[in-house]
Scaffold this motif. Sequence first.
Motif, short mmCIF file in Angstrom:
data_model
loop_
_atom_site.label_atom_id
_atom_site.label_comp_id
_atom_site.label_asym_id
_atom_site.label_seq_id
_atom_site.Cartn_x
_atom_site.Cartn_y
_atom_site.Cartn_z
N UNK A 3 0.80 -1.26 -0.03
CA UNK A 3 0.04 0.06 -0.08
C UNK A 3 0.96 1.10 -0.03
N UNK A 4 2.07 1.19 0.87
CA UNK A 4 2.83 2.51 0.99
C UNK A 4 3.52 2.58 -0.31
N UNK A 5 3.77 1.54 -1.08
CA UNK A 5 4.47 1.55 -2.45
C UNK A 5 3.59 1.98 -3.60
N UNK A 6 2.25 2.12 -3.32
CA UNK A 6 1.48 2.42 -4.37
C UNK A 6 1.28 1.32 -5.16
N UNK A 7 1.23 0.04 -4.64
CA UNK A 7 1.08 -1.36 -5.45
C UNK A 7 -0.61 -1.86 -4.96
N UNK A 8 -1.32 -1.01 -5.54
CA UNK A 8 -2.68 -1.29 -5.07
C UNK A 8 -3.00 -2.88 -5.29
N UNK A 9 -2.82 -3.30 -6.39
CA UNK A 9 -3.31 -4.57 -6.84
C UNK A 9 -2.53 -5.79 -5.86
N UNK A 10 -1.37 -5.66 -5.63
CA UNK A 10 -0.65 -6.39 -4.60
C UNK A 10 -1.10 -6.34 -3.29
N UNK A 11 -1.36 -5.03 -2.99
CA UNK A 11 -1.89 -5.02 -1.53
C UNK A 11 -3.42 -5.56 -1.45
N UNK A 12 -4.20 -5.46 -2.40
CA UNK A 12 -5.58 -6.06 -2.26
C UNK A 12 -5.48 -7.52 -2.08
N UNK A 13 -4.56 -7.97 -3.05
CA UNK A 13 -4.44 -9.52 -2.95
C UNK A 13 -3.89 -10.04 -1.56
N UNK A 14 -2.94 -9.34 -1.09
CA UNK A 14 -2.22 -9.75 0.21
C UNK A 14 -3.46 -9.61 1.32
N UNK A 15 -4.01 -8.35 1.21
CA UNK A 15 -5.21 -8.31 2.17
C UNK A 15 -6.45 -9.17 2.28
N UNK A 16 -6.51 -9.46 0.88
CA UNK A 16 -7.69 -10.60 0.76
C UNK A 16 -7.11 -12.13 1.40
N UNK A 17 -6.03 -12.32 1.02
CA UNK A 17 -5.26 -13.38 1.77
C UNK A 17 -5.47 -13.47 3.14
#
Length: 109
Positions: free
Chosen positions: A67-81
């Motif tokens: 999230x801090x790096x602005x990588x929203x897709x990756x953040x969403x994927x990790x948070x969903x996991x």
Amino acid sequence: KKDYPKAELYFEKSTELYKKDENLYYNLGELYMNSNKTAKAIEAFKAAVALNAGWETPLAKLGYAYLGAGKMAEAVSVFEKYVTQFPEGKDKRDIAAMLPELKKMVPKK
């Protein structure tokens, strides 16, 4: 006194000696986040998660680092996991509350 560069050096050396210690990688990730070295923090948190997939804290921190790096897709994927893997996790309520808004920020393909 917060001597992050020296602490980073010691933790980096420690991870070379103890490659299977998820705590070292987690703490190194925290140091990198405190030093605004988000890309390095992501790698450290990923290593901690790889070594201990059952430990919720580094997984949450990995999402926040993305999230801090602005990588929203990756953040969403990790948070969903995270919310799936840790339904009683200490950060689940906050993460679950953020997810709908974060999903809106992911570019459509």
